[in-house]
Write an enzyme that holds these catalytic residues in place. Sequence first.
Site, PDB file in Angstrom:
ATOM      1  CG  PHE A  39      -1.861  -1.172   1.240  1.00 55.57           C
ATOM      2  CD1 PHE A  39      -3.110  -1.071   0.654  1.00 55.57           C
ATOM      3  CD2 PHE A  39      -1.493  -2.377   1.806  1.00 55.57           C
ATOM      4  CE1 PHE A  39      -3.984  -2.143   0.646  1.00 55.57           C
ATOM      5  CE2 PHE A  39      -2.352  -3.463   1.813  1.00 55.57           C
ATOM      6  CZ  PHE A  39      -3.605  -3.342   1.224  1.00 55.57           C
ATOM      7  CB  VAL A  77       1.436   0.243   5.359  1.00 53.36           C
ATOM      8  CG1 VAL A  77       1.124   1.728   5.333  1.00 53.36           C
ATOM      9  CG2 VAL A  77       0.144  -0.577   5.364  1.00 53.36           C
ATOM     10  CB  CYS A  78       4.812   3.209   1.739  1.00 51.60           C
ATOM     11  SG  CYS A  78       6.195   4.363   1.574  1.00 51.60           S
ATOM     12  CB  VAL A  79       7.535   3.498   6.932  1.00 49.96           C
ATOM     13  CG1 VAL A  79       8.788   3.794   6.128  1.00 49.96           C
ATOM     14  CG2 VAL A  79       7.590   4.130   8.309  1.00 49.96           C
ATOM     15  N   GLY A  82       2.691   6.468   4.934  1.00 53.63           N
ATOM     16  CA  GLY A  82       1.794   6.264   6.068  1.00 53.63           C
ATOM     17  C   GLY A  82       1.926   7.366   7.101  1.00 53.63           C
TER      18      GLY A  82
END
Length: 128
Positions: A39, A77-79, A82
């Site tokens: 994501f 999830v891309c840090v 996010g």
Amino acid sequence: MSFALLVTGACYGSQAAADAYRFAQAVIAQGHVLSCIFFYQAGVTNGNSLVLPASDETNLQQAWVELATQQKIRLEVCVAAGLRRGVCDQMSASQAKLTHWNLNEPFYLSGLGELAKAALTADRVVQF
């Protein structure tokens, strides 16, 4: 075949994430391997456990959780994306001295390196 999905559409407000979810179900139903779901951009909102859809709407966030749990798929999830959008896990919340976090397991914060690895190892990468 091995598929990796890149979900860039928000949990609600566009059809992209719902299409990605239905595609993931079809991949599995046809006997293919779903190696990664990543994501990115607005797609990180799919991991936000505080999303509360109306009672007559599909709870897409919960649907992702159920799919990942049943199929033992890690939801990446891309840090950076996010955190920029207010989606954080317990560790990043603690580091930022926040009292709450909202990333629901089995969603995990990870870097773009995971997306690159998925792109190198999957037969197909499909973006939604």
